[in-house]
Write a protein that holds these residues in place. Structure first.
Motif, short mmCIF file in Angstrom:
data_model
loop_
_atom_site.label_atom_id
_atom_site.label_comp_id
_atom_site.label_asym_id
_atom_site.label_seq_id
_atom_site.Cartn_x
_atom_site.Cartn_y
_atom_site.Cartn_z
N LEU A 72 0.83 -1.20 0.00
CA LEU A 72 0.00 0.00 0.00
C LEU A 72 0.86 1.25 0.00
N SER A 73 0.49 2.22 -0.80
CA SER A 73 1.17 3.51 -0.79
C SER A 73 0.13 4.57 -0.47
N LEU A 74 0.40 5.39 0.56
CA LEU A 74 -0.57 6.40 1.00
C LEU A 74 0.12 7.75 1.16
N ALA A 75 -0.58 8.82 0.79
CA ALA A 75 -0.02 10.16 0.99
C ALA A 75 -1.16 11.15 1.18
N PHE A 76 -0.92 12.16 2.01
CA PHE A 76 -1.90 13.22 2.23
C PHE A 76 -1.21 14.56 2.02
N ASP A 77 -1.76 15.37 1.12
CA ASP A 77 -1.18 16.67 0.76
C ASP A 77 0.31 16.54 0.44
N GLY A 78 0.66 15.46 -0.28
CA GLY A 78 2.03 15.28 -0.75
C GLY A 78 2.98 14.63 0.25
N GLU A 79 2.53 14.44 1.50
CA GLU A 79 3.39 13.82 2.51
C GLU A 79 3.04 12.33 2.63
N PRO A 80 4.05 11.43 2.55
CA PRO A 80 3.73 10.01 2.69
C PRO A 80 3.17 9.69 4.08
N ILE A 81 2.28 8.73 4.14
CA ILE A 81 1.69 8.27 5.40
C ILE A 81 2.26 6.90 5.71
N PHE A 82 2.76 6.73 6.93
CA PHE A 82 3.28 5.42 7.34
C PHE A 82 2.39 4.85 8.44
N LEU A 83 1.90 3.65 8.22
CA LEU A 83 1.02 2.99 9.19
C LEU A 83 1.73 1.76 9.73
N ASP A 84 1.74 1.59 11.05
CA ASP A 84 2.29 0.36 11.62
C ASP A 84 1.57 -0.85 11.02
N GLU A 85 2.32 -1.93 10.80
CA GLU A 85 1.70 -3.12 10.21
C GLU A 85 1.07 -3.98 11.30
N THR A 86 0.07 -3.38 11.97
CA THR A 86 -0.71 -4.12 12.97
C THR A 86 -2.18 -3.84 12.73
N LEU A 87 -2.99 -4.83 12.99
CA LEU A 87 -4.44 -4.69 12.81
C LEU A 87 -4.93 -3.53 13.67
N GLY A 88 -5.68 -2.61 13.05
CA GLY A 88 -6.26 -1.51 13.82
C GLY A 88 -5.37 -0.28 13.93
N SER A 89 -4.11 -0.35 13.43
CA SER A 89 -3.28 0.85 13.53
C SER A 89 -3.89 1.96 12.69
N GLN A 90 -3.69 3.21 13.16
CA GLN A 90 -4.47 4.31 12.61
C GLN A 90 -3.64 5.56 12.38
N TRP A 91 -4.02 6.30 11.36
CA TRP A 91 -3.44 7.62 11.11
C TRP A 91 -4.60 8.59 10.97
N SER A 92 -4.47 9.79 11.52
CA SER A 92 -5.52 10.78 11.26
C SER A 92 -4.92 12.15 10.99
N SER A 93 -5.62 12.92 10.18
CA SER A 93 -5.12 14.26 9.81
C SER A 93 -5.43 15.24 10.93
N THR A 94 -4.64 16.32 10.99
CA THR A 94 -4.93 17.36 11.97
C THR A 94 -5.90 18.37 11.37
N SER A 95 -6.03 18.34 10.03
CA SER A 95 -6.92 19.30 9.36
C SER A 95 -8.36 18.82 9.38
N LYS A 96 -9.26 19.72 9.09
CA LYS A 96 -10.68 19.39 8.98
C LYS A 96 -11.07 19.48 7.50
N PRO A 97 -12.02 18.70 6.98
CA PRO A 97 -12.64 17.57 7.65
C PRO A 97 -11.58 16.49 7.93
N GLN A 98 -11.70 15.85 9.06
CA GLN A 98 -10.68 14.89 9.47
C GLN A 98 -10.65 13.67 8.55
#
Length: 317
Positions: free
Chosen positions: A150-176
């Motif tokens: 999986l490759s993920l990015a928000f506003d040009g910045e890559p997102i890294f998620l721990d490889e564990t079930l339920g690990s989460q990333w959230s933005s500080t901007s709204k809408p979240q």
């Protein structure tokens, strides 16, 4: 062929036991009989399903309105299944609304015996407000489900998620924006507050798929791609795009219903110049300058879960 099973050899893909399958519930309180009842995902999609609250049965996400899976097989907001093949290495606009625009990048393989490419959705670019969210499948040779592609990015910045079930990333901007792993690798749910929810899974073309469909896939490139399930919360009546237009109240499908593989055309209408371009001919995106949405209409009359009458899956759970 059936010879391998009759010889006593184990099947190549043993059916997952009910214990290893994901459990899901209907979360819509309007369906009292079904609400919160636990169901086990079908064997055909052991980790990737939802409950259809109307029939109170678990359904594979690829068989539900809003699905974009396989050799792009779409299920529209009207519940009608169709194929849109686009062209390999090109981008097409799936959904375009005043404050939501989703493009898909297609990868593919030329089929000498047909007038078109075999294509799959390799990545999507989502625009809303002034934000850009990217989700893609990373090219891979031999497939190993334990390796995250999986490759993920928000506003040009890559997102890294721990490889564990339920690990989460959230933005500080709204809408979240909240991205949650639904298995250790290759499976996420993306939620953009008040706008949409996407169930996404990276899948390869298996030898079996390739044999059945004559794709001609080898271990040089497994054509890792996305299987996607969309749920929209606030589309306007102006919505367009390959998938988007099927959510209009007055939409009448142009596909020929009786044929085995109804195909939607419109390559020219939906072609975009890049994954984050909003220049397709069908574009309605203005970055949210006009905030008039179906949310301002009376939702009480809309039944949420059936997915068979236009706006059905366009409301909040």
């Amino acid at each position: 062929s059936s010879s391998s099973s009759s010889s006593g050899a184990p099947p190549k893909y043993p059916s997952p036991s009910p214990n290893s399958r994901k459990k899901v519930r209907c979360k819509n309180k309007e369906y009292g009989q079904c609400y919160n009842q636990e169901h086990v995902c079908p064997a055909t999609c052991p980790t990737f399903c939802q409950v259809d609250c109307v029939t109170c049965k678990p359904v594979c996400n690829c068989d539900y309105p809003g699905a974009v899976c396989q050799d792009p097989r779409f299920i529209g907001g009207d519940g009608i299944t169709f194929y849109f093949h686009g062209k390999k290495n090109k981008d097409f606009c799936l959904v375009s609304d005043p404050n939501l625009h989703i493009n898909a990048h297609f990868i593919g393989k030329r089929n000498k015996n047909m007038g078109r490419d075999f294509t799959w959705v390799q990545s999507i670019g989502i625009m809303f407000d002034k934000h850009r969210l990217f989700l893609g499948a990373i090219k891979t040779s031999e497939w190993d489900d334990a390796k995250d592609r999986l490759s993920l990015a928000f506003d040009g910045e890559p997102i890294f998620l721990d490889e564990t079930l339920g690990s989460q990333w959230s933005s500080t901007s709204k809408p979240q924006v909240i991205i949650t792993r639904t298995s250790e690798t290759n499976n996420v749910i993306i939620q953009v507050q008040g706008k949409l929810k996407i169930m996404a899974k990276v899948v390869p073309i298996t030898d079996e798929d390739s044999r059945v469909h004559n794709y001609g896939i080898t271990n040089e490139d497994r054509f890792a791609h996305l299987d996607l399930g969309f749920k929209f919360h606030a589309l306007t009546s102006r919505v367009d795009g390959v998938l988007g237009k099927t959510y209009k109240d007055d939409y009448v499908s142009r596909v020929k219903i009786g044929v085995a593989m109804p195909i939607m055309g419109g390559d020219r209408e939906y072609a975009s110049s890049s994954i984050f371009a909003t220049d397709c001919l069908a574009s309605k995106f203005d970055g949210g300058l006009e905030e008039t949405s179906l949310q301002t209409m009376d939702h009480a009359s809309i039944k949420c879960a059936s997915g068979m009458n236009g706006q059905a899956v366009v409301c909040k759970r």
